[in-house]
Design a protein around this motif. Structure first.
Motif, mmCIF file in Angstrom:
data_model
loop_
_atom_site.group_PDB
_atom_site.id
_atom_site.type_symbol
_atom_site.label_atom_id
_atom_site.label_comp_id
_atom_site.label_asym_id
_atom_site.label_seq_id
_atom_site.Cartn_x
_atom_site.Cartn_y
_atom_site.Cartn_z
ATOM 1 N N PRO A 182 2.318 4.152 -1.537
ATOM 2 C CA PRO A 182 2.875 5.339 -3.222
ATOM 3 C C PRO A 182 3.401 4.844 -4.430
ATOM 4 C CG PRO A 182 3.619 6.698 -0.814
ATOM 5 C CD PRO A 182 4.039 5.560 -0.044
ATOM 6 N N GLY A 183 2.952 4.221 -5.106
ATOM 7 C CA GLY A 183 3.763 3.843 -6.449
ATOM 8 C C GLY A 183 3.041 2.614 -6.550
ATOM 9 N N MET A 184 2.465 2.417 -5.468
ATOM 10 C CA MET A 184 2.210 0.113 -5.593
ATOM 11 C C MET A 184 0.758 0.412 -6.564
ATOM 12 S SD MET A 184 5.078 -0.941 -4.738
ATOM 13 C CE MET A 184 4.808 -2.942 -4.132
ATOM 14 N N PRO A 185 1.164 -0.381 -7.448
ATOM 15 C CA PRO A 185 -0.360 -0.989 -7.757
ATOM 16 C C PRO A 185 -1.630 -1.242 -6.677
ATOM 17 C CG PRO A 185 1.507 -2.594 -8.568
ATOM 18 C CD PRO A 185 2.058 -2.066 -8.182
ATOM 19 N N ASP A 186 -2.936 -1.181 -7.407
ATOM 20 C CA ASP A 186 -3.741 -1.617 -6.121
ATOM 21 C C ASP A 186 -4.026 -3.324 -6.052
ATOM 22 O OD1 ASP A 186 -4.589 0.711 -6.308
ATOM 23 O OD2 ASP A 186 -6.199 0.921 -8.174
ATOM 24 N N THR B 137 0.764 -0.981 -0.251
ATOM 25 C CA THR B 137 0.135 -0.315 0.070
ATOM 26 C C THR B 137 1.098 1.085 0.202
ATOM 27 O OG1 THR B 137 -0.057 -0.125 2.439
ATOM 28 C CG2 THR B 137 -1.897 -1.013 1.051
#
Length: 319
Positions: A271-275, A269
């Motif tokens: 920032p920058g990580m995919p959902d 989770t």
């Protein structure tokens, strides 16, 4: 001595942990209680269940529905393991005739059917879920913070461990170990293999149902999505990683898996990580841990640690 130290550490942890980690501690302890039943079922009865979360759900919905309809929390919680055990007897009577992967797939199918029924049952809240479950209370004393539920979860885990210890050390426990090694030889020796396995199946379901009841009161809300198939797989992974057929193994496995999953969820989770990162990382954890255990720790962490301690003691005696 070691048991007393472990009990002291467990009782002190809720007081020492930061408040933000208490929710994880409650869920971890409930998972360990369910995994104790899985370890008993797989390690001693030699049966593989991929639907243990279904009994967790049955216990949770039993306690939740009774509490919502005005039943006091204590009787509602006590009903949860009873209903789960009865359901296990009704389900296990035909299913335990199966063996190996056939039984695993059958228990998985039971969970899928249960989730489908819950999603369509208006009396259980349907897909929206069951809401308005009150806090657990004894008389006028209600548990309103996480630390109270932490100790309630520890009580559930203690009951599961104590009952499992008594079962393992009893005559039926020895019969179960014999049946897990050779069912034909055990039956020829007079062991009622089918009856013992059905009893352990019901007992493991009762552990899951009791933990599910606490889960319902803790969250105050239940939905079919709270009990995914991945949850059943998670219990199996915890039992295998910790060490099947041991009492400490389920607790160690639950701690390792839950803590590692929490770390990976935090990573996923960022920032920058995919959902989809948290779910992908969680599946990767289960896969890698199972492969690693099969290759390097085939008996699990606890048996490996015990073997290493025995070798150390032997080397020290030789000197």
């Amino acid at each position: 001595m070691r048991l007393a130290v472990a009990a002291g550490v467990a009782l002190a942890l809720p007081l020492l942990l930061p408040e933000r980690h208490l929710a994880t501690f409650v869920l971890l302890t409930l998972a360990a209680a369910v995994t104790v039943g899985v370890s008993l079922l797989m390690g001693y009865a030699g049966q593989v269940s991929l639907g243990q979360a279904s009994f967790y759900a049955i216990g949770a919905y039993t306690a939740g529905l009774l509490a919502v309809r005005g039943v006091p929390p204590v009787p509602a919680l006590l009903a949860a393991p009873m209903v789960a055990a009865v359901a296990a007897v009704l389900i296990g009577f035909p299913l335990l005739r199966l063996r190996g992967h056939h039984l695993a797939f059958a228990t998985l199918a039971v969970q899928l059917i249960l989730l489908s029924l819950l999603a369509q049952a208006d009396w259980a809240g349907g897909a929206i879920g069951l809401q308005g479950i009150p806090r657990f209370s004894v008389g006028d004393v209600a548990l309103r913070d996480d630390i109270g539920y932490a100790y309630l979860a520890l009580l559930v885990l203690s009951i599961a461990l104590l009952v499992s210890r008594n079962v393992v050390s009893s005559r039926p426990g020895r019969g179960l170990r014999a049946a897990a090694t050779s069912e034909i030889a055990a039956a020829a020796s007079g062991v009622p293999v089918g009856g013992y396995r059905l009893t352990v199946f019901a007992l493991s379901a009762a552990f899951a149902g009791l933990a599910g009841g606490v889960y319902a009161f803790y969250l105050g809300y239940l939905a079919p999505g709270s009990f995914p198939v991945l949850l059943s797989i998670e219990y199996v992974v915890m039992a295998v990683v910790g060490g099947l057929g041991t009492l400490a193994g389920p607790v160690v496995g639950a701690v390792l898996i839950v803590v590692l999953v929490q770390v990976l969820n935090t990573l996923g989770t960022m920032p920058g990580m995919p959902d989809y990162a948290p779910s992908v990382l969680s599946y990767a954890v289960y896969a890698l841990l199972l492969v690693g255990c099969v290759l390097f720790l085939p008996r699990g962490v606890v048996p490996a640690l015990r073997a290493a301690a025995t070798r150390r003691t032997a080397r020290a005696a030789d000197r």
